[in-house]
Write a protein that holds these residues in place. Sequence first.
Motif, PDB file in Angstrom:
ATOM      1  N   LEU A  78       0.820  -1.210   0.000  1.00 48.50           N
ATOM      2  CA  LEU A  78       0.000   0.000   0.000  1.00 48.50           C
ATOM      3  C   LEU A  78       0.867   1.278   0.000  1.00 48.50           C
ATOM      4  N   GLU A  79       1.954   1.249   0.762  1.00 46.64           N
ATOM      5  CA  GLU A  79       2.827   2.442   0.834  1.00 46.64           C
ATOM      6  C   GLU A  79       3.403   2.740  -0.555  1.00 46.64           C
ATOM      7  N   GLU A  80       3.928   1.680  -1.170  1.00 48.07           N
ATOM      8  CA  GLU A  80       4.508   1.863  -2.521  1.00 48.07           C
ATOM      9  C   GLU A  80       3.441   2.316  -3.511  1.00 48.07           C
ATOM     10  N   SER A 102     -19.559  11.540  -7.621  1.00 46.10           N
ATOM     11  CA  SER A 102     -19.828  10.518  -6.608  1.00 46.10           C
ATOM     12  C   SER A 102     -18.960   9.302  -6.931  1.00 46.10           C
ATOM     13  N   PHE A 103     -18.657   8.514  -5.933  1.00 40.33           N
ATOM     14  CA  PHE A 103     -17.710   7.418  -6.173  1.00 40.33           C
ATOM     15  C   PHE A 103     -17.871   6.290  -5.166  1.00 40.33           C
ATOM     16  N   LYS A 104     -17.235   5.183  -5.526  1.00 42.56           N
ATOM     17  CA  LYS A 104     -17.056   4.116  -4.540  1.00 42.56           C
ATOM     18  C   LYS A 104     -15.730   3.402  -4.830  1.00 42.56           C
ATOM     19  N   PHE A 105     -15.273   2.650  -3.855  1.00 45.38           N
ATOM     20  CA  PHE A 105     -14.055   1.854  -4.011  1.00 45.38           C
ATOM     21  C   PHE A 105     -14.433   0.382  -4.131  1.00 45.38           C
ATOM     22  N   GLU A 106     -13.668  -0.330  -4.953  1.00 45.58           N
ATOM     23  CA  GLU A 106     -13.861  -1.782  -5.087  1.00 45.58           C
ATOM     24  C   GLU A 106     -12.515  -2.470  -4.900  1.00 45.58           C
ATOM     25  N   PHE A 107     -12.567  -3.728  -4.519  1.00 45.35           N
ATOM     26  CA  PHE A 107     -11.331  -4.512  -4.431  1.00 45.35           C
ATOM     27  C   PHE A 107     -11.436  -5.701  -5.361  1.00 45.35           C
ATOM     28  N   GLU A 108     -10.382  -5.943  -6.088  1.00 47.45           N
ATOM     29  CA  GLU A 108     -10.319  -7.138  -6.934  1.00 47.45           C
ATOM     30  C   GLU A 108      -9.115  -7.917  -6.468  1.00 47.45           C
ATOM     31  N   THR A 109      -9.274  -9.200  -6.263  1.00 46.51           N
ATOM     32  CA  THR A 109      -8.134  -9.985  -5.783  1.00 46.51           C
ATOM     33  C   THR A 109      -7.871 -11.146  -6.719  1.00 46.51           C
ATOM     34  N   ARG A 111      -5.872 -14.636  -6.973  1.00 49.38           N
ATOM     35  CA  ARG A 111      -5.236 -15.771  -6.284  1.00 49.38           C
ATOM     36  C   ARG A 111      -4.966 -15.524  -4.795  1.00 49.38           C
ATOM     37  N   GLY A 112      -5.911 -14.941  -4.124  1.00 47.51           N
ATOM     38  CA  GLY A 112      -5.733 -14.764  -2.683  1.00 47.51           C
ATOM     39  C   GLY A 112      -6.858 -13.948  -2.113  1.00 47.51           C
ATOM     40  N   SER A 113      -6.819 -13.739  -0.817  1.00 44.95           N
ATOM     41  CA  SER A 113      -7.807 -12.856  -0.213  1.00 44.95           C
ATOM     42  C   SER A 113      -7.149 -12.157   0.967  1.00 44.95           C
ATOM     43  N   ALA A 114      -7.573 -10.929   1.152  1.00 41.68           N
ATOM     44  CA  ALA A 114      -6.881 -10.081   2.124  1.00 41.68           C
ATOM     45  C   ALA A 114      -7.392 -10.293   3.535  1.00 41.68           C
ATOM     46  N   LYS A 115      -6.491 -10.087   4.480  1.00 42.46           N
ATOM     47  CA  LYS A 115      -6.893 -10.036   5.894  1.00 42.46           C
ATOM     48  C   LYS A 115      -7.085  -8.581   6.311  1.00 42.46           C
ATOM     49  N   ALA A 116      -6.482  -7.703   5.521  1.00 40.20           N
ATOM     50  CA  ALA A 116      -6.448  -6.284   5.889  1.00 40.20           C
ATOM     51  C   ALA A 116      -7.854  -5.712   6.022  1.00 40.20           C
ATOM     52  N   ASN A 117      -7.966  -4.689   6.863  1.00 39.93           N
ATOM     53  CA  ASN A 117      -9.247  -4.007   7.034  1.00 39.93           C
ATOM     54  C   ASN A 117      -9.456  -3.073   5.846  1.00 39.93           C
ATOM     55  N   ARG A 118     -10.466  -3.370   5.066  1.00 41.21           N
ATOM     56  CA  ARG A 118     -10.666  -2.635   3.804  1.00 41.21           C
ATOM     57  C   ARG A 118     -11.040  -1.170   4.038  1.00 41.21           C
ATOM     58  N   VAL A 119     -11.840  -0.923   5.072  1.00 42.90           N
ATOM     59  CA  VAL A 119     -12.238   0.468   5.317  1.00 42.90           C
ATOM     60  C   VAL A 119     -11.004   1.298   5.669  1.00 42.90           C
ATOM     61  N   GLU A 120     -10.168   0.728   6.522  1.00 41.85           N
ATOM     62  CA  GLU A 120      -8.931   1.446   6.878  1.00 41.85           C
ATOM     63  C   GLU A 120      -8.075   1.689   5.640  1.00 41.85           C
ATOM     64  N   GLN A 121      -8.040   0.700   4.769  1.00 42.83           N
ATOM     65  CA  GLN A 121      -7.242   0.856   3.538  1.00 42.83           C
ATOM     66  C   GLN A 121      -7.793   1.998   2.679  1.00 42.83           C
ATOM     67  N   GLU A 123      -9.395   4.537   3.631  1.00 37.19           N
ATOM     68  CA  GLU A 123      -9.109   5.838   4.263  1.00 37.19           C
ATOM     69  C   GLU A 123      -7.701   6.349   3.961  1.00 37.19           C
ATOM     70  N   THR A 124      -6.802   5.445   3.632  1.00 33.90           N
ATOM     71  CA  THR A 124      -5.437   5.907   3.326  1.00 33.90           C
ATOM     72  C   THR A 124      -5.375   6.673   1.989  1.00 33.90           C
ATOM     73  N   PHE A 125      -6.488   6.650   1.239  1.00 30.44           N
ATOM     74  CA  PHE A 125      -6.512   7.371  -0.052  1.00 30.44           C
ATOM     75  C   PHE A 125      -7.061   8.798   0.103  1.00 30.44           C
ATOM     76  N   VAL A 126      -7.161   9.253   1.347  1.00 32.60           N
ATOM     77  CA  VAL A 126      -7.786  10.544   1.626  1.00 32.60           C
ATOM     78  C   VAL A 126      -7.112  11.694   0.863  1.00 32.60           C
ATOM     79  N   TYR A 127      -5.794  11.555   0.606  1.00 37.61           N
ATOM     80  CA  TYR A 127      -5.048  12.617  -0.092  1.00 37.61           C
ATOM     81  C   TYR A 127      -5.562  12.871  -1.513  1.00 37.61           C
ATOM     82  N   LEU A 128      -6.383  11.933  -2.041  1.00 35.27           N
ATOM     83  CA  LEU A 128      -6.920  12.164  -3.384  1.00 35.27           C
ATOM     84  C   LEU A 128      -7.944  13.307  -3.362  1.00 35.27           C
ATOM     85  N   GLY A 129      -8.453  13.594  -2.180  1.00 34.71           N
ATOM     86  CA  GLY A 129      -9.306  14.775  -2.000  1.00 34.71           C
ATOM     87  C   GLY A 129     -10.634  14.714  -2.723  1.00 34.71           C
ATOM     88  N   PHE A 130     -11.192  13.548  -2.890  1.00 30.63           N
ATOM     89  CA  PHE A 130     -12.506  13.466  -3.567  1.00 30.63           C
ATOM     90  C   PHE A 130     -13.563  14.158  -2.709  1.00 30.63           C
TER      91      PHE A 130
END
Length: 435
Positions: A78-80, A102-109, A111-121, A123-130
């Motif tokens: 995510l940092e990279e 108006s917008f929404k976020f989607e995740f496509e995975t 060969r795997g599935s994430a453990k990460a908290n998607r909402v927290e993830q 929120e890290t895009f806040v700098y996009l300023g939508f």
Amino acid sequence: MMSKKYLVYMAHVNVNFRRAELESLADLCGLDIDFSTYNEESPFFVVDLPDDTQASKWIKRSVLSKAIYEYWGEGKNLEELHESIKSQPFHEHYKQLYRQDSFKFEFETYRGSAKANRVEQIETFVYLGFQGKIDMKKPDQIYAIVEEYKPVSDNVGSTVPEKMFFGRLVQRSDRHAMEVYDLKKRPYKGTTSFEAELSLASANIAQVKPGSIMYDPFAGTGSFLSAGGHYGALVIGSDIDGRMIRGKGAAHNISSNFKYYGDSIQFLDVLTMDFTHNALRSNLKIDTILCDPPYGIREGIKVLGAKDPEKYIGKEEVEIHGKKSYLHRDYIPAKKPYSLDNLLDDLLQYASEGLAIGGRLAFWMPTANDENVETVIPLHSCLELKYNCVQEFHKWSRRLLVYENKGPDFKGEDNTGIKRAVSNFRDRYFANFNK
Ligand SMILES: C[S@@+](CC[C@H](N)C(=O)[O-])C[C@H]1O[C@@H](n2cnc3c(N)ncnc32)[C@H](O)[C@@H]1O
């Protein structure tokens, strides 16, 4: 010409067919795409395209892709990913363009599935300023985080992605058509019916065009006719076996399948006919021929004619109730064995005469993996072999061969008339690979 970066996200199935489909659809849209970075092993393909309209036109019909995104960035984590997004020259421009939408976020995975908290993830895009509101149902823009995982082993998946892309959805593909055309739901089908995914992909690789004429000479239950109709062709089919053409009553035949798909307008007709004694008028220009010729597995290949012509001398004169016997509706004509080699030669010859210049012939051919026998691909001097896409099974394989009719001046390699390795496919199928 100005261009933008896009991410094509492909289904990781039938990988041997994916590039052929993407190239054929690009060619249909008049797009010149650089495939030099295309990697067969990866479900991702980053490409430059003129604009969203072209990107959308290209991927809309694809069955082996999932979607195309406007590319915003990529990274190993995510940092990279954020670093990459912020460093792109188009970053500020994109942010401004879609700021109020108006917008929404989607995740496509993959060969795997994430453990990460998607909402927290997210929120890290806040700098996009939508500034637009979040709309989960009908957003103006959909942003996707597309992740690739590497499973730990065959049985153990990974929960930490190895690669992440971020992009704005431009167009979803036609992959959902696979469910619509799923054989399980099809009213009329049989043992020869061809699965939805590869019949639709075949129609794409064959470049079936809206409003064009497509012919399947070995129509059977009409799987390729349905696929061609889906992409807007007017379809004609033929089969030597009248039972296939008649189906099982008015609600279970090829025509009723078209009704079921809401495509009746695409259906011209089907006729009981031996392909090798073709009754379509010879000056009919066909845009695409797409078929699955008989392999002769269930029963040997047969065409009209007498195996032992001597025995038939004078038989055509026989009359029943004052009418020649062969003019009666229940007359069953004699059939004689024929080789797959000859049938494929006939098919190539027919395509060279019946296809419009630039029109494509695409057909499936079985091949044996049992011996070190080289597979000889049928070639005709007027036809350019465009694709040879193999689908492997346990002990045999089949391939989609795709040719473009170039006309008599092409003078390509020709091997018609020679005996090819596939001619004894039936014997080898039963002797070796059906165990
Ligand atoms: C592999 S199947 C094709 C199945 C078809 N794709 C479907 O969706 O059911 C081959 C078909 O070719 C037909 N056939 C065999 N010999 C033929 C000939 N000489 N002319 C026309 N059709 C023929 C068979 O009756 C069979 O239905």
